[in-house]
Motif scaffolding. Structure first.
Motif, PDB file in Angstrom:
ATOM      1  N   ASP A 198      -2.296  48.386   4.435  1.00  0.00           N
ATOM      2  CA  ASP A 198      -2.584  46.949   4.401  1.00  0.00           C
ATOM      3  C   ASP A 198      -2.911  46.486   2.988  1.00  0.00           C
ATOM      4  O   ASP A 198      -2.123  45.786   2.348  1.00  0.00           O
ATOM      5  CB  ASP A 198      -3.742  46.656   5.355  1.00  0.00           C
ATOM      6  CG  ASP A 198      -4.030  45.175   5.488  1.00  0.00           C
ATOM      7  OD1 ASP A 198      -3.264  44.489   6.180  1.00  0.00           O
ATOM      8  OD2 ASP A 198      -5.023  44.700   4.894  1.00  0.00           O
ATOM      9  N   LEU A 202       0.714  45.478   2.361  1.00  0.00           N
ATOM     10  CA  LEU A 202       1.298  45.055   3.645  1.00  0.00           C
ATOM     11  C   LEU A 202       2.586  45.842   3.913  1.00  0.00           C
ATOM     12  O   LEU A 202       3.627  45.284   4.273  1.00  0.00           O
ATOM     13  CB  LEU A 202       1.594  43.546   3.657  1.00  0.00           C
ATOM     14  CG  LEU A 202       0.401  42.584   3.663  1.00  0.00           C
ATOM     15  CD1 LEU A 202       0.869  41.131   3.739  1.00  0.00           C
ATOM     16  CD2 LEU A 202      -0.556  42.875   4.814  1.00  0.00           C
ATOM     17  N   TYR A 204       3.540  47.845   6.176  1.00  0.00           N
ATOM     18  CA  TYR A 204       4.106  47.955   7.531  1.00  0.00           C
ATOM     19  C   TYR A 204       5.068  46.805   7.817  1.00  0.00           C
ATOM     20  O   TYR A 204       5.821  46.857   8.784  1.00  0.00           O
ATOM     21  CB  TYR A 204       2.984  48.015   8.577  1.00  0.00           C
ATOM     22  CG  TYR A 204       1.846  47.060   8.336  1.00  0.00           C
ATOM     23  CD1 TYR A 204       1.938  45.720   8.675  1.00  0.00           C
ATOM     24  CD2 TYR A 204       0.657  47.514   7.749  1.00  0.00           C
ATOM     25  CE1 TYR A 204       0.892  44.850   8.427  1.00  0.00           C
ATOM     26  CE2 TYR A 204      -0.391  46.643   7.504  1.00  0.00           C
ATOM     27  CZ  TYR A 204      -0.261  45.313   7.848  1.00  0.00           C
ATOM     28  OH  TYR A 204      -1.304  44.437   7.602  1.00  0.00           O
ATOM     29  N   THR A 205       5.083  45.770   6.981  1.00  0.00           N
ATOM     30  CA  THR A 205       6.062  44.672   7.098  1.00  0.00           C
ATOM     31  C   THR A 205       6.610  44.360   5.705  1.00  0.00           C
ATOM     32  O   THR A 205       6.398  43.267   5.178  1.00  0.00           O
ATOM     33  CB  THR A 205       5.421  43.411   7.713  1.00  0.00           C
ATOM     34  OG1 THR A 205       4.256  43.062   6.940  1.00  0.00           O
ATOM     35  CG2 THR A 205       5.046  43.630   9.163  1.00  0.00           C
ATOM     36  N   PRO A 206       7.332  45.290   5.093  1.00  0.00           N
ATOM     37  CA  PRO A 206       7.775  45.098   3.713  1.00  0.00           C
ATOM     38  C   PRO A 206       8.946  44.121   3.617  1.00  0.00           C
ATOM     39  O   PRO A 206       9.737  43.984   4.560  1.00  0.00           O
ATOM     40  CB  PRO A 206       8.228  46.503   3.299  1.00  0.00           C
ATOM     41  CG  PRO A 206       8.693  47.118   4.584  1.00  0.00           C
ATOM     42  CD  PRO A 206       7.763  46.580   5.640  1.00  0.00           C
ATOM     43  N   GLU A 208      12.668  42.751   2.401  1.00  0.00           N
ATOM     44  CA  GLU A 208      13.946  43.452   2.374  1.00  0.00           C
ATOM     45  C   GLU A 208      14.231  44.068   1.006  1.00  0.00           C
ATOM     46  O   GLU A 208      14.757  45.172   0.909  1.00  0.00           O
ATOM     47  CB  GLU A 208      15.088  42.510   2.773  1.00  0.00           C
ATOM     48  CG  GLU A 208      15.080  42.117   4.242  1.00  0.00           C
ATOM     49  CD  GLU A 208      15.236  43.312   5.171  1.00  0.00           C
ATOM     50  OE1 GLU A 208      16.040  44.223   4.843  1.00  0.00           O
ATOM     51  OE2 GLU A 208      14.551  43.353   6.207  1.00  0.00           O
ATOM     52  N   LYS A 211      12.360  47.286   0.726  1.00  0.00           N
ATOM     53  CA  LYS A 211      12.975  48.296   1.588  1.00  0.00           C
ATOM     54  C   LYS A 211      14.239  48.859   0.955  1.00  0.00           C
ATOM     55  O   LYS A 211      14.473  50.074   0.969  1.00  0.00           O
ATOM     56  CB  LYS A 211      13.288  47.703   2.967  1.00  0.00           C
ATOM     57  CG  LYS A 211      12.057  47.444   3.816  1.00  0.00           C
ATOM     58  CD  LYS A 211      12.395  47.243   5.281  1.00  0.00           C
ATOM     59  CE  LYS A 211      13.050  45.921   5.550  1.00  0.00           C
ATOM     60  NZ  LYS A 211      13.232  45.684   7.008  1.00  0.00           N
ATOM     61  N   SER A 218      11.065  54.703   3.591  1.00  0.00           N
ATOM     62  CA  SER A 218      10.449  53.400   3.803  1.00  0.00           C
ATOM     63  C   SER A 218       9.347  53.213   2.771  1.00  0.00           C
ATOM     64  O   SER A 218       8.776  54.198   2.270  1.00  0.00           O
ATOM     65  CB  SER A 218       9.849  53.307   5.215  1.00  0.00           C
ATOM     66  OG  SER A 218       8.678  54.107   5.308  1.00  0.00           O
ATOM     67  N   GLU A 245      -0.010  51.825  16.908  1.00  0.00           N
ATOM     68  CA  GLU A 245       0.006  51.708  15.453  1.00  0.00           C
ATOM     69  C   GLU A 245      -0.262  53.039  14.743  1.00  0.00           C
ATOM     70  O   GLU A 245      -0.156  53.128  13.522  1.00  0.00           O
ATOM     71  CB  GLU A 245      -0.996  50.651  14.988  1.00  0.00           C
ATOM     72  CG  GLU A 245      -0.575  49.234  15.341  1.00  0.00           C
ATOM     73  CD  GLU A 245      -1.490  48.171  14.761  1.00  0.00           C
ATOM     74  OE1 GLU A 245      -2.417  48.532  14.013  1.00  0.00           O
ATOM     75  OE2 GLU A 245      -1.281  46.988  15.071  1.00  0.00           O
ATOM     76  N   GLU A 315       4.351  37.705   0.533  1.00  0.00           N
ATOM     77  CA  GLU A 315       3.374  37.625   1.625  1.00  0.00           C
ATOM     78  C   GLU A 315       2.119  38.433   1.291  1.00  0.00           C
ATOM     79  O   GLU A 315       1.005  37.991   1.562  1.00  0.00           O
ATOM     80  CB  GLU A 315       3.997  38.109   2.932  1.00  0.00           C
ATOM     81  CG  GLU A 315       5.069  37.172   3.474  1.00  0.00           C
ATOM     82  CD  GLU A 315       4.585  35.726   3.576  1.00  0.00           C
ATOM     83  OE1 GLU A 315       3.515  35.507   4.175  1.00  0.00           O
ATOM     84  OE2 GLU A 315       5.255  34.833   3.034  1.00  0.00           O
ATOM     85  N   TYR A 316       2.315  39.587   0.705  1.00  0.00           N
ATOM     86  CA  TYR A 316       1.163  40.360   0.260  1.00  0.00           C
ATOM     87  C   TYR A 316       0.416  39.610  -0.836  1.00  0.00           C
ATOM     88  O   TYR A 316      -0.818  39.540  -0.827  1.00  0.00           O
ATOM     89  CB  TYR A 316       1.610  41.725  -0.252  1.00  0.00           C
ATOM     90  CG  TYR A 316       0.498  42.516  -0.909  1.00  0.00           C
ATOM     91  CD1 TYR A 316      -0.550  43.023  -0.157  1.00  0.00           C
ATOM     92  CD2 TYR A 316       0.492  42.755  -2.290  1.00  0.00           C
ATOM     93  CE1 TYR A 316      -1.577  43.744  -0.754  1.00  0.00           C
ATOM     94  CE2 TYR A 316      -0.524  43.470  -2.890  1.00  0.00           C
ATOM     95  CZ  TYR A 316      -1.559  43.967  -2.115  1.00  0.00           C
ATOM     96  OH  TYR A 316      -2.584  44.672  -2.711  1.00  0.00           O
TER      97      TYR A 316
END
Length: 376
Positions: A198, A202, A204-206, A208, A211, A218, A245, A315-316
């Motif tokens: 986190d 963040l 866990y929701t990187p 594109e 990635k 990942s 999780e 977002e991070y």
């Protein structure tokens, strides 16, 4: 699951620990999350006095029964520094009662984040007197501290020799605290990394772009491998909110060997891409621009800008930037729009960055609704 010695505590901890800040939807959800973590080999659970009902939920889970006996689990709780010994005595007893234990494997002084906090733990008749008495009578077995402080405060806290372990922030995308890792290692302290998924980006929701740059790995896996390949580090926190999780992080729970050539190549690719994309606007994180008269944490603001532009980690960036002015000593600093363009920082910057302009740009990109810590 692999296990490592937690410094001079000589506890043999799983390389992943269950952090309990986020599992608070219900007592039943907490039990299922703890039960699953223990079944998967996690033997270290970390809670805190300040995490809502976390201690109570952990106590209920222990009472209900887990896949291994209490003697094979290591329990840490965290209590903030207090101004006097009596308050700390009461807090230790309250935590033991909530968790339903007669002893804590580890007690961490929660949030040595400022010089004032460090002064509190060095007072001869202050809170550490109560901690020492709890160690002497067996209610506490090992003592450490957690910190969100600046590097100089962390190094000073480690140098006191009051502690056997440290919980701190350190990740691939934030390596500022590398000297603290090294000093802790030289003092044979256990090292617990806070929130690598986190606060580490963040991951866990990187995005594109990130990635793609990390292929064939990942971003989350790569960050875990960066940390687990470092033998000075004992354990990484997983702040799982649900049993599910736990699945992705624990896929690398036995991958603690040195980085492979393929992994090193990807990390070099990330570094090259950042250098090329940011070009002459890249902040090198030397921290020579500080102090700022307006109390802007310039390096951290520009770190978030680096990540936003290089890897599309907007977002991070927003998540962290919006905590400025809203999280107190847990994430100190004013937002970048407080810059008065006084110019104090400019001659100190070895890259000769136009810092006021970059601060303004970061604020435009990342400002939004204020955020606070989950538990203040």
């Amino acid at each position: 699951m692999h296990y490592r010695r937690f410094g001079k505590t000589n506890l043999n901890l799983s390389v992943f620990s269950l952090g309990t800040m986020r599992y608070l939807a219900s007592e039943e959800n907490a039990y299922k999350t703890i039960d699953r973590a223990v079944a998967l080999g996690i033997n270290h659970i970390e809670t805190a006095r300040g995490y809502g009902d976390s201690e109570l939920y952990l106590g209920a889970a222990l009472k209900k029964g887990l896949p291994v006996p209490r003697s094979q689990l290591y329990i840490t709780t965290k209590i903030p520094p207090t101004t006097d010994a009596d308050s700390m005595h009461c807090y230790i007893d309250e935590s033991l009662e909530r968790i339903g234990l007669d002893y804590l494997d580890c007690l961490a002084i929660h949030g040595i984040n400022t010089w004032e906090h460090l002064d509190l733990v060095q007072q001869p008749n202050g809170c550490m007197q109560a901690v020492r008495e709890a160690v002497a009578d067996g209610r506490v077995r090992h003592v450490g501290f957690s910190t969100h402080a600046s590097l100089d405060v962390i190094l000073a806290a480690i140098a006191t020799d009051l502690f056997e372990f440290v919980n701190l922030h350190y990740y691939y995308f934030f390596q500022r605290h590398a000297p603290a890792i090294e000093l802790a290692h030289t003092k044979d302290m256990g090292v617990f990394i806070i929130s690598p998924a986190d606060k580490g980006g963040l991951l866990y929701t990187p995005p594109e772009k990130l990635k793609d740059l990390c292929q064939p790995f990942s971003p989350l896996e790569l960050n875990y491998r960066f940390l687990l390949s470092d033998r000075r580090i004992t354990t990484l926190s997983i702040g799982a909110a649900t049993p599910e999780e736990l699945n992705v992080p624990l896929q690398v729970a036995d991958c603690d060997t040195p980085l492979t050539d393929a992994e090193i190549k990807v990390l070099q690719r990330l570094e090259t891409h950042a250098a090329t994309t940011l070009a002459s606007d890249r902040c090198s994180q030397c921290y020579k621009c500080l102090p700022c008269p307006e109390k802007i944490n310039i390096p951290e603001v520009l770190r978030l800008r680096n990540l936003t532009i290089a890897y599309n980690m907007q977002e991070y960036g927003k998540y962290r930037y919006q905590m400025f002015e809203n999280a107190g000593h847990w994430f100190p600093g004013m937002k970048a729009n407080k810059c008065t363009q006084c110019g104090d920082c400019l001659p100190r910057c070895p890259e000769q960055l136009d810092i006021p302009q970059l601060l303004s740009d970061t604020h435009d990109r990342l400002n939004g609704s204020p955020r606070r810590r989950l538990w203040g």
